[in-house]
Design an enzyme around this catalytic site. Structure first.
Site, PDB file in Angstrom:
ATOM      1  N   SER A   1      35.634  18.087 133.422  1.00 52.60           N
ATOM      2  CA  SER A   1      35.792  16.684 133.822  1.00 52.60           C
ATOM      3  C   SER A   1      36.647  15.928 132.820  1.00 52.60           C
ATOM      4  CB  SER A   1      34.428  16.013 133.984  1.00 52.60           C
ATOM      5  OG  SER A   1      33.682  16.087 132.794  1.00 52.60           O
ATOM      6  N   GLU A   2      36.512  16.272 131.508  1.00 54.84           N
ATOM      7  CA  GLU A   2      37.400  15.708 130.498  1.00 54.84           C
ATOM      8  C   GLU A   2      37.636  16.698 129.363  1.00 54.84           C
ATOM      9  OE1 GLU A   2      35.821  12.065 132.469  1.00 54.84           O
ATOM     10  OE2 GLU A   2      34.670  13.148 130.954  1.00 54.84           O
ATOM     11  N   THR A   3      38.815  16.590 128.784  1.00 51.82           N
ATOM     12  CA  THR A   3      39.180  17.271 127.547  1.00 51.82           C
ATOM     13  C   THR A   3      39.660  16.200 126.580  1.00 51.82           C
ATOM     14  OG1 THR A   3      39.791  19.331 128.651  1.00 51.82           O
ATOM     15  CG2 THR A   3      40.766  18.928 126.491  1.00 51.82           C
TER      16      THR A   3
END
Length: 297
Positions: free
Chosen positions: A45-47
């Site tokens: 979903s996020e990096t």
């Protein structure tokens, strides 16, 4: 070019639960295009990419990417990065520069791979849009109109850096019955961001106050296991219409149970004279894995 990275599970103390996060260190030489490509490769979903701070007294600059775009703020990358940097550098206060503003996270070490971080929101949540077609909202979620709304709260859009449509439900059982109808989604939840945070009170559950699910159909990934920026936006609705009076309030929001990735987000806020004056979120994170990105350059 070889870059170290870590995988963490955030908003949980247990590995393989919560919301997974990739943290890429020493990313100063990466272009935005490269960062976006790496985030798409991880497909989480996020990096988050860690760069040297612009101001010397700060710990780091963070750039946060979903698989499809850069984000000025997100809760679980901020918590996860703060825990990792706090553990690595033996810091109890981690000063981070984000797109939405600067954040100082207080970090408490639990063991050599686990910590808990909490921080004041750099921007207080505010109402950014209306959502008045309750029939359409219910149809998109596969629920009945009687399921929508609780404790005087009704759907609306709020933002503390990222905008979310907040949809209160009468009880947590309705969360389990959700069956998304994607047709018409962007008509009902319009605008650049059509992420939807559905929540319900949990008065009969010990250890938490609300249960939530978050859906971001436009990004293609469907559901998120733990969404700190949505919990941050939720504070705005709770402060205005949740029946909370003046004083300090600390609440727990569970998320991810329906996905098999249980998580817990802590939210805190102060109300003075009926006005929201302070808000913050926090939670634990645990390091799961580490490795090297080899770009062959």
């Amino acid at each position: 070019m070889k870059l170290p990275y870590f995988l963490l599970d955030v908003f949980t103390r247990d590995r393989l639960s919560g919301n997974p996060l990739a943290v890429v260190l020493k990313a100063d030489e990466l272009s935005s295009t490269r960062m976006q490509a790496i985030a798409a490769e991880f497909n989480l979903s996020e990096t988050v990419f860690v760069l040297a701070p612009k101001v010397e007294r700060n710990t780091a600059t963070l750039r946060i990417f979903s698989p499809v775009n850069e984000m000025p703020f997100a809760g679980h990358p901020t918590v996860g990065a703060a825990v990792l940097l706090g553990l690595q550098n033996r810091l109890s206060a981690v000063r981070l520069e984000l797109g939405v503003g600067n954040v100082t996270a207080v970090m408490e070490k639990m063991d050599k791979r686990t910590g808990e971080a909490k921080f004041a929101l750099p921007r207080l949540p505010e109402r950014t849009g209306e959502l008045t077609d309750i029939a359409a909202v219910a149809a998109r979620l596969g629920l009945s109109e009687s399921d929508i709304g609780c404790d005087g709260m009704m759907p609306a859009q709020y933002s503390a850096g990222n905008a979310f449509y907040l949809v209160p439900l009468a009880d947590a059982k309705a969360l389990e019955r959700i069956k998304l109808e994607r047709r018409g989604w962007t008509d009902t939840f319009s605008g650049e961001r059509n992420s939807v945070y559905v929540f319900a009170p949990t008065p009969k559950e010990r250890g938490n106050d609300y249960a939530a699910r978050m859906f971001h159909i436009a990004h293609g990934s469907g559901e998120d296991a733990a969404t700190g920026s949505a919990a941050a936006a939720l504070i705005g609705l709770l402060a205005e219409h949740g029946g909370y009076g003046d004083g300090h309030h600390g609440l727990k929001v569970r998320q991810g149970r329906e996905m098999g990735r249980p998580s817990e987000i802590g939210v805190q806020f102060n109300i003075e004279g009926g006005v929201l004056k302070h808000a913050g979120i926090g939670g634990p994170a645990v390091i799961l894995a580490e490795g090297i990105i080899d770009l062959g350059e």
